[in-house]
Scaffold this motif. Structure first.
Motif, PDB file in Angstrom:
ATOM      1  N   ALA A  40       0.826  -1.206   0.000  1.00 34.70           N
ATOM      2  CA  ALA A  40       0.000   0.000   0.000  1.00 34.70           C
ATOM      3  C   ALA A  40       0.861   1.257   0.000  1.00 34.70           C
ATOM      4  N   ARG A  41       1.902   1.263   0.814  1.00 42.06           N
ATOM      5  CA  ARG A  41       2.765   2.433   0.899  1.00 42.06           C
ATOM      6  C   ARG A  41       3.454   2.710  -0.423  1.00 42.06           C
ATOM      7  N   GLN A  42       3.979   1.667  -1.052  1.00 42.64           N
ATOM      8  CA  GLN A  42       4.716   1.877  -2.290  1.00 42.64           C
ATOM      9  C   GLN A  42       3.785   2.186  -3.456  1.00 42.64           C
ATOM     10  N   SER A  43       2.633   1.544  -3.488  1.00 40.25           N
ATOM     11  CA  SER A  43       1.686   1.802  -4.578  1.00 40.25           C
ATOM     12  C   SER A  43       1.208   3.246  -4.575  1.00 40.25           C
ATOM     13  N   ALA A  44       1.105   3.832  -3.390  1.00 41.46           N
ATOM     14  CA  ALA A  44       0.566   5.192  -3.270  1.00 41.46           C
ATOM     15  C   ALA A  44       1.454   6.239  -3.942  1.00 41.46           C
ATOM     16  N   TYR A  49       5.223   9.013 -11.136  1.00 43.92           N
ATOM     17  CA  TYR A  49       6.649   8.684 -11.062  1.00 43.92           C
ATOM     18  C   TYR A  49       6.988   7.383 -11.792  1.00 43.92           C
ATOM     19  N   ALA A  50       6.128   6.385 -11.711  1.00 44.52           N
ATOM     20  CA  ALA A  50       6.402   5.095 -12.338  1.00 44.52           C
ATOM     21  C   ALA A  50       5.893   5.078 -13.774  1.00 44.52           C
ATOM     22  N   ALA A  51       6.544   4.284 -14.617  1.00 43.07           N
ATOM     23  CA  ALA A  51       6.126   4.138 -16.004  1.00 43.07           C
ATOM     24  C   ALA A  51       4.701   3.593 -16.063  1.00 43.07           C
ATOM     25  N   PRO A  52       3.869   4.130 -16.951  1.00 48.19           N
ATOM     26  CA  PRO A  52       2.464   3.682 -17.022  1.00 48.19           C
ATOM     27  C   PRO A  52       2.314   2.185 -17.256  1.00 48.19           C
ATOM     28  N   ASP A  53       3.197   1.584 -18.062  1.00 56.38           N
ATOM     29  CA  ASP A  53       3.064   0.157 -18.320  1.00 56.38           C
ATOM     30  C   ASP A  53       3.383  -0.650 -17.065  1.00 56.38           C
ATOM     31  N   GLU A 117      12.750  -3.293   9.064  1.00 55.61           N
ATOM     32  CA  GLU A 117      13.516  -3.124   7.825  1.00 55.61           C
ATOM     33  C   GLU A 117      12.666  -2.564   6.694  1.00 55.61           C
ATOM     34  N   MET A 118      11.548  -1.982   7.004  1.00 61.92           N
ATOM     35  CA  MET A 118      10.651  -1.494   5.952  1.00 61.92           C
ATOM     36  C   MET A 118      11.335  -0.485   5.043  1.00 61.92           C
ATOM     37  N   ASP A 119      12.198   0.346   5.595  1.00 58.19           N
ATOM     38  CA  ASP A 119      12.777   1.438   4.826  1.00 58.19           C
ATOM     39  C   ASP A 119      14.108   1.106   4.171  1.00 58.19           C
ATOM     40  N   TYR A 120      14.805   0.088   4.661  1.00 58.03           N
ATOM     41  CA  TYR A 120      16.105  -0.234   4.068  1.00 58.03           C
ATOM     42  C   TYR A 120      16.427  -1.698   4.287  1.00 58.03           C
ATOM     43  N   LEU A 121      16.925  -2.334   3.234  1.00 64.62           N
ATOM     44  CA  LEU A 121      17.274  -3.745   3.289  1.00 64.62           C
ATOM     45  C   LEU A 121      18.526  -3.966   2.453  1.00 64.62           C
ATOM     46  N   VAL A 122      19.485  -4.725   2.988  1.00 64.62           N
ATOM     47  CA  VAL A 122      20.740  -4.960   2.272  1.00 64.62           C
ATOM     48  C   VAL A 122      20.546  -5.941   1.132  1.00 64.62           C
ATOM     49  N   GLU A 123      19.892  -7.073   1.412  1.00 61.07           N
ATOM     50  CA  GLU A 123      19.658  -8.095   0.394  1.00 61.07           C
ATOM     51  C   GLU A 123      18.234  -7.991  -0.140  1.00 61.07           C
ATOM     52  N   PRO A 124      18.019  -8.344  -1.402  1.00 62.49           N
ATOM     53  CA  PRO A 124      16.655  -8.314  -1.933  1.00 62.49           C
ATOM     54  C   PRO A 124      15.782  -9.395  -1.305  1.00 62.49           C
ATOM     55  N   ASP A 125      14.556  -9.009  -0.933  1.00 66.01           N
ATOM     56  CA  ASP A 125      13.604  -9.966  -0.373  1.00 66.01           C
ATOM     57  C   ASP A 125      12.469 -10.183  -1.364  1.00 66.01           C
ATOM     58  N   ILE A 126      11.425 -10.875  -0.939  1.00 62.89           N
ATOM     59  CA  ILE A 126      10.319 -11.171  -1.841  1.00 62.89           C
ATOM     60  C   ILE A 126       9.607  -9.900  -2.295  1.00 62.89           C
ATOM     61  N   PHE A 127       9.545  -8.884  -1.437  1.00 67.65           N
ATOM     62  CA  PHE A 127       8.870  -7.655  -1.855  1.00 67.65           C
ATOM     63  C   PHE A 127       9.642  -6.968  -2.969  1.00 67.65           C
ATOM     64  N   HIS A 128      10.936  -6.835  -2.802  1.00 63.87           N
ATOM     65  CA  HIS A 128      11.738  -6.233  -3.864  1.00 63.87           C
ATOM     66  C   HIS A 128      11.609  -7.028  -5.154  1.00 63.87           C
ATOM     67  N   ASP A 129      11.822  -8.336  -5.068  1.00 66.83           N
ATOM     68  CA  ASP A 129      11.841  -9.160  -6.283  1.00 66.83           C
ATOM     69  C   ASP A 129      10.498  -9.176  -6.984  1.00 66.83           C
ATOM     70  N   SER A 193      10.718  -0.313  -5.754  1.00 71.58           N
ATOM     71  CA  SER A 193      10.460  -0.976  -4.477  1.00 71.58           C
ATOM     72  C   SER A 193      11.010  -0.170  -3.311  1.00 71.58           C
ATOM     73  N   SER A 194      11.455   1.053  -3.587  1.00 68.21           N
ATOM     74  CA  SER A 194      12.003   1.939  -2.560  1.00 68.21           C
ATOM     75  C   SER A 194      11.057   3.110  -2.343  1.00 68.21           C
ATOM     76  N   GLN A 195      10.835   3.472  -1.098  1.00 66.41           N
ATOM     77  CA  GLN A 195       9.910   4.564  -0.803  1.00 66.41           C
ATOM     78  C   GLN A 195      10.431   5.902  -1.300  1.00 66.41           C
ATOM     79  N   THR A 196      11.740   6.106  -1.211  1.00 69.87           N
ATOM     80  CA  THR A 196      12.273   7.437  -1.485  1.00 69.87           C
ATOM     81  C   THR A 196      12.957   7.574  -2.841  1.00 69.87           C
ATOM     82  N   GLU A 197      13.599   6.505  -3.350  1.00 67.56           N
ATOM     83  CA  GLU A 197      14.358   6.674  -4.586  1.00 67.56           C
ATOM     84  C   GLU A 197      13.454   6.774  -5.811  1.00 67.56           C
ATOM     85  N   THR A 198      12.230   6.272  -5.735  1.00 66.27           N
ATOM     86  CA  THR A 198      11.295   6.445  -6.847  1.00 66.27           C
ATOM     87  C   THR A 198      11.127   7.925  -7.160  1.00 66.27           C
ATOM     88  N   ILE A 199      10.831   8.710  -6.141  1.00 65.34           N
ATOM     89  CA  ILE A 199      10.611  10.150  -6.322  1.00 65.34           C
ATOM     90  C   ILE A 199      11.924  10.839  -6.700  1.00 65.34           C
TER      91      ILE A 199
END
Length: 299
Positions: A40-44, A49-53, A117-129, A193-199
């Protein structure tokens, strides 16, 4: 890779290709709730900012309410572009990763980050992937590019060009930008998949934004633990697929003895102008044209 000591996932029951069972029933309600919050947080923040496709394909996945079941998603995905999702414990060796991609299998990590770890993660998890990567697998051109990219892996490893080929994945899969009819937009999994780098990737005047060029990408170093200093901008995903028709061996030979390009090198071809209501795209011989970018402001 020393999967037993340094990586977070459980590598004790892997198959030869590092795949494992997802064991969807093992996810707890706490994990599903965390997934819903992340989703929900990331979709908002995606509109504007994100590509329409990417946004359209994310909606097709219908995965907002719970951690997705890879088998069910794979049925849809295979019908669309011939890809499957395979469950892995985390990062896998380079040769294994390339082989999966070349055969239209996308490795998705099974574990989910902790609430802290909602805001930062070293390794990719299922949400990132999943949230970051899987929507773009529905795009037929991008899907074909990624398979063609995977097929280049064995040659890169044999010729000592792995670092250079890996930069194509980093910049054009994890942190890619594309110029759309609505202006500059993000499609890379790393920022989406990042809250801040998208913007940041779309609106901040600080980073270098460079028109896509295969050899320039492959020669450019990148930052692992900070926002990117350089982003590369596509006009269409066809540029990526067409780039994979290029013979890589001469590029590896040219780059092997050359120093990497610092990502802070200033040769910006796309940059924000004024208060980010428009983007200037520098064309041939420095000519410019304005492209309207109706962008939402961060709160």
């Amino acid at each position: 890779m020393d999967q037993g000591k340094n990586l977070r996932g459980d590598y004790s029951h892997i198959n030869d290709d590092y795949t494992i069972l997802q064991d969807w029933d093992a996810y707890t309600e706490v994990e599903h709730e965390l997934w819903r919050k992340l989703y929900a947080r990331q979709s908002a923040i995606l509109p504007g900012y994100a590509a329409p496709d990417y946004i359209r394909n994310l909606a097709r996945l219908d995965a907002a309410d719970q951690i997705p079941h890879f088998g069910r998603v794979s049925e849809q995905l295979h019908a669309a572009t011939g890809w499957h999702l395979v469950a892995v414990p985390g990062l896998v060796p380079d040769d294994v990763f390339f082989d999966h991609l070349a055969n239209r299998r996308f490795p998705v990590t099974v574990w989910l980050r902790k609430p802290e770890e909602m805001d930062y993660l070293v390794e990719p998890d299922i949400f990132h992937d999943f949230f970051g990567h899987v929507p773009m697998l529905y795009d037929p051109v991008f899907a074909d590019y990624l398979a063609a990219y995977g097929a280049k892996g064995a040659e890169a490893i044999a010729m000592g060009g792995l670092k250079n080929l890996a930069r194509m994945y980093w910049y054009m899969v994890e942190f890619g930008l594309i110029m759309t009819e609505h202006g500059l937009r993000a499609y890379g999994a790393g920022m989406l998949s990042s809250q801040t780098e998208t913007i940041y990737s779309v609106t901040d005047p600080t980073p270098n934004r460079v028109a896509f060029d295969l050899e320039r990408v492959m020669a450019t170093d990148y930052a692992i633990d900070d926002f990117q200093k350089t982003y590369f901008v596509l006009e269409s995903y066809d540029q990526l697929f067409d780039a994979m028709k290029t013979s890589m061996a001469p590029i590896y030979e040219r780059l092997v003895n050359q120093p990497s390009i610092d990502p802070e090198t200033t040769d910006r071809l796309y940059h924000l102008h004024g208060d980010a209501d428009s983007i200037i795209a520098l064309g041939p011989q420095g000519s410019t044209h304005n492209i309207t970018a109706k962008q939402q402001r961060p709160a």
